[in-house]
Design an enzyme around this catalytic site. Structure first.
Site, short mmCIF file in Angstrom:
data_model
loop_
_atom_site.label_atom_id
_atom_site.label_comp_id
_atom_site.label_asym_id
_atom_site.label_seq_id
_atom_site.Cartn_x
_atom_site.Cartn_y
_atom_site.Cartn_z
N GLU A 38 0.78 -1.23 -0.05
CA GLU A 38 -0.15 0.15 0.01
C GLU A 38 0.84 1.32 -0.06
OE1 GLU A 38 0.07 2.13 2.87
OE2 GLU A 38 -0.28 0.76 4.82
N ARG A 63 0.40 -2.28 12.48
CA ARG A 63 -0.16 -3.05 11.68
C ARG A 63 -0.74 -2.42 10.16
NH1 ARG A 63 -1.06 -7.54 14.73
NH2 ARG A 63 -2.16 -8.63 13.18
N CYS A 68 7.77 -1.48 -1.57
CA CYS A 68 8.83 -2.36 -1.59
C CYS A 68 9.78 -2.17 -0.68
CB CYS A 68 9.54 -2.56 -2.92
SG CYS A 68 10.38 -1.04 -3.62
N HIS A 102 13.14 -0.54 -7.33
CA HIS A 102 12.70 -1.59 -6.55
C HIS A 102 13.67 -2.48 -5.77
CE1 HIS A 102 10.03 -4.75 -5.46
NE2 HIS A 102 10.67 -5.59 -6.10
N ASP A 116 10.57 -11.90 -2.57
CA ASP A 116 10.01 -10.26 -2.98
C ASP A 116 8.74 -10.38 -2.23
OD1 ASP A 116 9.32 -7.91 -3.65
OD2 ASP A 116 10.11 -8.08 -5.87
#
Length: 260
Positions: A38, A63, A68, A102, A116
């Site tokens: 997110e 939480r 990435c 990334h 990943d």
């Protein structure tokens, strides 16, 4: 040092934690099914700090999820604490993507594996890093790692053919090396993360995603979409589908077009 017990409780893993392929596969899948990919911090203007204690506070204690740099950054710390040998790898997502766009992970067991938990809709189970034939990545989807452009290209099989995921190299980097890439994706108008809200996690039969104000559910190959009408509905989706309960993410903020 991270609190391993709290982290494992966060992802719902119980039982052995020896640094084996079986355990790597289990916690990799558990992570993808519980911790959402997110970009709510980006859309809300919340700081993203790439150090283990701040990432632990956000992802485990609050939480939340992340993208990435956060997800693989913290997952690598968990793996290291459990005794795995882990290295952070840098990748480019598009053909013209920026360096360090990334972060992926190399995990060395009897052979090296690509892990990943921070690319959204991608492989659910670690891939053999040295294999060049198609591999099953979970949910019946096949992936392949091809030599390309001085590095390795991860591709996924689609009905129209093999499609690019990201290009990466085997050079290893500290977490701090990804700060410029993180800053770009957090602030640049050219970043997809500054333009569109996405919250997504894997499920046992597919995937569930909040994309702007559309709730998209794929299950056993079937796809449904539902419009999320207002602030209350967005809050309800975040809580019920992603276990994210933070009213400040919605009220008066730009989440899925709500609060604009």
């Amino acid at each position: 040092m991270i609190d391993v017990e709290r982290y494992l409780e966060r992802i719902g893993h119980r039982g052995p934690v020896a640094p084996t392929l079986e355990i790597l596969r289990k916690i990799h899948l558990a992570h993808l099914m519980t911790v959402p990919f997110e970009n709510l911090s980006v859309r809300c203007g919340e700081d993203i700090v790439l150090n283990e204690s701040r990432l632990f506070e956000k992802i485990v204690l609050r939480r939340r999820g992340g993208f990435c740099y956060e997800l693989n950054g913290l997952f690598s710390a968990l793996l290291e604490t459990l005794g795995f040998r882990v290295a952070r790898l840098a990748g480019r997502v598009g053909a013209d993507g920026i360096p360090f766009a990334h972060m992926a992970l190399r995990v060395d067991l009897d052979e090296p594996w690509l892990a990943d938990v921070g690319f959204g809709d991608s492989f659910l189970l670690p891939l053999r890093l040295e294999a060049r034939e198609p591999q099953q990545g979970g949910c019946g989807r096949r992936y392949r790692i091809d030599p390309a452009d001085g590095g390795l290209l991860l591709v996924r099989e689609e009905p129209e053919g093999w499609q690019r995921q990201y290009l990466f190299t085997l050079e290893t980097w500290p977490l701090s090396a990804f700060e410029d890439g993180c800053r770009h994706h957090r602030t640049s108008p050219e970043s997809p993360f500054t333009r569109k809200t996405v919250v997504s996690r894997a499920t046992e039969t597919g995937r569930i995603t909040l994309s702007e104000r559309r709730l998209i559910v794929t299950s056993s190959g079937k796809r449904t979409e539902t419009v999320v009408e207002d602030d209350a509905a967005v809050s309800r989706v975040l809580a019920e589908q992603f276990r994210i309960e933070d009213p400040d993410l919605v009220s008066g903020r730009r989440i899925g077009g709500v609060g604009d």
